[in-house]
Scaffold this motif. Structure first.
Motif, PDB file in Angstrom:
ATOM      1  N   THR A 167       7.333   1.273   1.457  1.00 23.65           N
ATOM      2  CA  THR A 167       7.529   1.179   2.908  1.00 23.65           C
ATOM      3  C   THR A 167       6.198   1.404   3.611  1.00 23.65           C
ATOM      4  O   THR A 167       5.235   1.919   3.020  1.00 23.65           O
ATOM      5  N   ILE A 168       6.154   1.040   4.869  1.00 23.55           N
ATOM      6  CA  ILE A 168       4.929   1.213   5.645  1.00 23.55           C
ATOM      7  C   ILE A 168       4.594   2.699   5.834  1.00 23.55           C
ATOM      8  O   ILE A 168       3.456   3.056   6.101  1.00 23.55           O
ATOM      9  N   GLY A 169       5.580   3.552   5.619  1.00 26.25           N
ATOM     10  CA  GLY A 169       5.337   4.989   5.690  1.00 26.25           C
ATOM     11  C   GLY A 169       4.412   5.487   4.609  1.00 26.25           C
ATOM     12  O   GLY A 169       3.808   6.566   4.736  1.00 26.25           O
ATOM     13  N   ASP A 170       4.254   4.689   3.523  1.00 25.41           N
ATOM     14  CA  ASP A 170       3.359   5.062   2.435  1.00 25.41           C
ATOM     15  C   ASP A 170       1.908   4.644   2.693  1.00 25.41           C
ATOM     16  O   ASP A 170       1.000   5.062   1.965  1.00 25.41           O
ATOM     17  N   PHE A 171       1.676   3.835   3.705  1.00 22.62           N
ATOM     18  CA  PHE A 171       0.357   3.248   3.928  1.00 22.62           C
ATOM     19  C   PHE A 171      -0.764   4.265   4.153  1.00 22.62           C
ATOM     20  O   PHE A 171      -1.890   4.067   3.675  1.00 22.62           O
ATOM     21  N   PRO A 172      -0.537   5.346   4.889  1.00 26.69           N
ATOM     22  CA  PRO A 172      -1.646   6.272   5.166  1.00 26.69           C
ATOM     23  C   PRO A 172      -2.293   6.882   3.920  1.00 26.69           C
ATOM     24  O   PRO A 172      -3.424   7.381   3.987  1.00 26.69           O
ATOM     25  N   LYS A 173      -1.611   6.844   2.792  1.00 28.56           N
ATOM     26  CA  LYS A 173      -2.186   7.408   1.570  1.00 28.56           C
ATOM     27  C   LYS A 173      -2.944   6.368   0.740  1.00 28.56           C
ATOM     28  O   LYS A 173      -3.427   6.676  -0.348  1.00 28.56           O
ATOM     29  N   VAL A 174      -3.065   5.154   1.275  1.00 23.56           N
ATOM     30  CA  VAL A 174      -3.688   4.062   0.517  1.00 23.56           C
ATOM     31  C   VAL A 174      -5.088   3.739   1.052  1.00 23.56           C
ATOM     32  O   VAL A 174      -5.247   3.364   2.210  1.00 23.56           O
ATOM     33  N   GLN A 175      -6.099   3.915   0.194  1.00 22.92           N
ATOM     34  CA  GLN A 175      -7.476   3.537   0.503  1.00 22.92           C
ATOM     35  C   GLN A 175      -7.674   2.117  -0.016  1.00 22.92           C
ATOM     36  O   GLN A 175      -7.741   1.898  -1.220  1.00 22.92           O
ATOM     37  N   MET A 176      -7.762   1.137   0.894  1.00 24.15           N
ATOM     38  CA  MET A 176      -7.728  -0.266   0.480  1.00 24.15           C
ATOM     39  C   MET A 176      -8.951  -1.047   0.925  1.00 24.15           C
ATOM     40  O   MET A 176      -9.380  -0.953   2.079  1.00 24.15           O
ATOM     41  N   ARG A 177      -9.490  -1.837   0.016  1.00 26.15           N
ATOM     42  CA  ARG A 177     -10.603  -2.722   0.356  1.00 26.15           C
ATOM     43  C   ARG A 177     -10.108  -3.859   1.237  1.00 26.15           C
ATOM     44  O   ARG A 177      -9.068  -4.456   0.994  1.00 26.15           O
TER      45      ARG A 177
END
Length: 334
Positions: A167-177
């Motif tokens: 879910t988009i709620g998981d996004f803040p923990k993702v460091q993405m290029r």
């Protein structure tokens, strides 16, 4: 005396003319070497498109000039940014398949060509390209020294991660290029992801060492760069349909005689149509192959909220960077 002066003048004129003629590829018996480039491996559709382009040019050009082709892959003679700089200068690389995100260094509007969520479907994307909606950007870059001669791409981009996200709620923990443009960084940051611009060729090791959690890319890139080895989760966000540009140095192009220019433009259009068709068709097959052979974990994703957060950034960018009319035209195409 007058006759002697006249003869001397003719000799001088001939001597001056000889090096000028020798340096021009427009003359019979001359040959030119054209250097092509892509950042991706030779198995990728980008390199196959370059090969298709050269075959078609040879097929359509009937003039006396001999063309020697020198094709490079895997970024062995430079990055995409290097390729654009070289083409602008008319040195080292004559033609290349490049991302609009890197063109943004010279024309900010170009980033819009590859903006997330601007295309409704692959069919809509194809129709927009056939309608030449990006003509204003194309004209501007030609004036600066890089001519767009074809539009390829077609890969539907998703997230490639080393951790599971549902879910988009998981996004803040993702460091993405993300690609090297302000728009991409702003769009993905708006969705909650920690967006980090980085050179494409450095991403694999960055994920492997834990500097990054992943990137966003289409199936062809996922396979050719073997990102699945370090990031086994493929999150189907469907956030973007790629547009890639087959471009040529305007300085080099202007040295061609008219019949060679015509052959180049005709070949580029057909090669780019091949690029689009091939990349779209191969995408789904690649995902299935990687699931079966390499254990790729494919996770469905509802991108409704992601789109809701991203589109205001895209629309604002369009207003600020002379792309508002392009967006309006795209939205009228069904």
């Amino acid at each position: 005396m007058r006759r002697r002066v006249f003869v001397v003048a003719l000799v001088i004129a001939a001597v001056v003319a000889i090096p000028l003629l020798a340096g021009s590829p427009k003359d019979a018996g001359q040959s030119i070497k054209l250097i092509g480039h892509t950042m991706l491996p030779k198995e990728h559709v980008y390199f196959r498109t370059l090969q298709k382009f050269t075959v078609l040019v040879d097929q359509y050009y009937k003039g006396p000039i001999k063309i020697e082709w020198d094709l490079h892959h895997s970024g062995d003679i430079g990055t995409e940014k290097d390729a654009i700089e070289y083409m602008l200068q008319g040195v080292a690389i004559d033609f290349s398949i490049i991302s609009p995100a890197w063109i943004a260094n010279w024309d900010k509007t170009a980033t819009f060509m590859d903006a997330p969520f601007i295309f409704k479907s692959v069919d809509h994307w194809n129709k927009c390209l056939e309608a030449n909606v990006f003509e204003p950007i194309q004209k501007g870059m030609t004036q600066k020294g890089v001519r767009f001669i074809g539009y390829g791409g077609g890969g539907v981009r998703h997230l490639i991660l080393r951790k599971e996200v549902r879910t988009i709620g998981d996004f803040p923990k993702v460091q993405m290029r993300v690609q090297g443009s302000p728009l991409h960084q702003k769009v993905f940051s708006a969705t909650g992801l920690k967006a980090t611009p980085m050179d494409y060729m450095e991403v694999y090791n960055a994920i492997k060492t834990g500097v990054l959690d992943g990137l966003e890319n289409e199936p062809a890139g996922l396979k050719s760069m073997k990102f699945y080895e370090v990031a086994p989760y493929y999150i189907l966000t469907n956030h973007q349909i790629t547009t890639r540009i087959l471009a040529i140095s305007e300085k080099k192009f202007q040295t061609f005689p008219p019949d060679l220019q015509d052959a180049v433009l005709k070949a580029a259009k057909e090669a780019s149509a091949f690029h689009r068709k091939t990349e779209v068709e191969e995408g789904e097959g690649i995902i299935k192959e990687l699931q079966q052979k390499h254990g790729l974990k494919v996770i469905p994703f509802d991108n409704t909220e992601m789109r809701k957060r991203a589109m205001p950034v895209v629309e604002q960018f369009a207003k600020e960077n002379n792309a508002a009319e392009i967006l309006v035209k795209m939205n009228t195409i069904q």
